[in-house]
Design a protein around this motif. Structure first.
Motif, mmCIF file in Angstrom:
data_model
loop_
_atom_site.group_PDB
_atom_site.id
_atom_site.type_symbol
_atom_site.label_atom_id
_atom_site.label_comp_id
_atom_site.label_asym_id
_atom_site.label_seq_id
_atom_site.Cartn_x
_atom_site.Cartn_y
_atom_site.Cartn_z
ATOM 1 N N ASN A 100 29.518 -0.980 -8.470
ATOM 2 C CA ASN A 100 30.240 0.285 -8.496
ATOM 3 C C ASN A 100 30.615 0.627 -9.933
ATOM 4 O O ASN A 100 30.968 -0.249 -10.723
ATOM 5 N N GLU A 117 26.734 9.668 -16.951
ATOM 6 C CA GLU A 117 25.391 10.013 -16.466
ATOM 7 C C GLU A 117 24.434 8.845 -16.703
ATOM 8 O O GLU A 117 24.632 8.033 -17.610
ATOM 9 N N ASP A 141 32.472 8.792 -14.663
ATOM 10 C CA ASP A 141 31.542 9.879 -14.345
ATOM 11 C C ASP A 141 30.348 9.899 -15.291
ATOM 12 O O ASP A 141 29.709 10.931 -15.490
ATOM 13 N N SER A 149 23.483 -4.643 -8.182
ATOM 14 C CA SER A 149 24.086 -3.343 -7.889
ATOM 15 C C SER A 149 25.593 -3.456 -8.024
ATOM 16 O O SER A 149 26.189 -4.470 -7.627
ATOM 17 N N GLU A 188 23.155 6.070 -8.273
ATOM 18 C CA GLU A 188 23.275 6.979 -7.134
ATOM 19 C C GLU A 188 24.658 6.820 -6.520
ATOM 20 O O GLU A 188 25.033 5.725 -6.098
ATOM 21 N N GLU A 189 25.400 7.942 -6.474
ATOM 22 C CA GLU A 189 26.752 7.954 -5.903
ATOM 23 C C GLU A 189 27.607 6.837 -6.490
ATOM 24 O O GLU A 189 28.241 6.058 -5.767
ATOM 25 N N ASN A 190 27.573 6.753 -7.817
ATOM 26 C CA ASN A 190 28.371 5.780 -8.579
ATOM 27 C C ASN A 190 27.993 4.326 -8.311
ATOM 28 O O ASN A 190 28.780 3.416 -8.574
ATOM 29 N N ILE A 191 26.821 4.119 -7.736
ATOM 30 C CA ILE A 191 26.298 2.759 -7.586
ATOM 31 C C ILE A 191 25.190 2.575 -8.624
ATOM 32 O O ILE A 191 24.132 3.203 -8.532
#
Length: 232
Positions: free
Chosen positions: A121, A127, A125, A119, A173-176
């Protein structure tokens, strides 16, 4: 020969002890548990304990392996109970069984692949579908060149593409971003997952924060007849 193979997990604070310290710790734990380990002969006898591929510092693992040659016969379940009762929080034996050393390859010579869940960061932006497309394009490359120092200190170009079996997007999810990957892990060929991520980031410009990775090694595998199998 009484060789018992164990699968164990390494997590919590234990992820910050080195491979060498782990070796020392397990030797002490086996003594504490009253397990009589066989020793090599010669002027400098050492316990007959062998490990699978070393784990990098800070990496969680749910699939580490160790072979221990015992002096005494003991049931595998009793071995697990006594050792687990002596182990610190964060290391736990999940499985144990005796192996035939005459027909079973050593862990160090047989382990060939590792599966990782990572995982990270993402500083963009982008997709999730676009990331999947970029990962697919990355995996279609014939060559992915990494420059590393050889044993003589000289820089050498290495094509790491043959060392990458699969890379799959699990979620964003949320930039993770979470990726699942299967790469060469062993004494004959080894790829650090962070090197793969560095190359993926350079190729795709996804915006991976390479300084903050959560890496989990899910398991190790041996390859037989083009199939990946668990060591036990």
């Amino acid at each position: 020969m009484n060789v018992i193979r164990c699968k164990f997990t390494k997590e919590k604070d234990m992820i910050y002890i080195s491979h060498l310290d782990l070796q020392r710790l397990l030797q002490r734990i086996l003594r504490k548990a009253g397990i009589k380990v066989a020793y090599s002969q010669g002027f400098n006898p050492h316990p007959k304990i062998s490990f699978g591929q070393a784990l990098s510092l800070g990496v969680i693992s749910y699939g580490e392996y160790i072979d221990v040659e015992l002096e005494d016969i003991i049931e595998a379940e009793e071995f697990m109970t006594r050792v687990n009762n002596a182990l610190p929080d964060g290391i736990k034996i999940q499985k144990a069984k005796f192996i035939d050393k005459t027909t079973t390859k050593s862990l160090s010579s047989s382990i060939s692949h590792g599966s990782y869940l990572i995982s990270m960061n993402i500083n963009s932006d982008i997709e999730v579908e676009d990331i999947k497309t970029k990962v697919d394009e990355f995996m279609k490359l014939d060559e992915i060149i990494n420059i590393k120092k050889n044993k003589k200190g000289k820089l050498k170009e290495v094509n790491i593409r043959p060392l990458i079996k699969t890379v799959k997007v699990v979620s964003l999810e949320e930039n993770i971003l979470t990726l699942n990957m299967l790469v060469s892990t062993g004494s004959s060929a080894n790829l650090n997952p962070s090197v793969l991520l560095d190359k993926l980031n350079g190729f795709s410009d996804i915006g991976i924060d390479l300084e903050n990775l959560k890496i989990i090694r899910n398991d190790l595998y041996i390859e037989e007849n083009n199939k990946l199998l668990a060591p036990m």
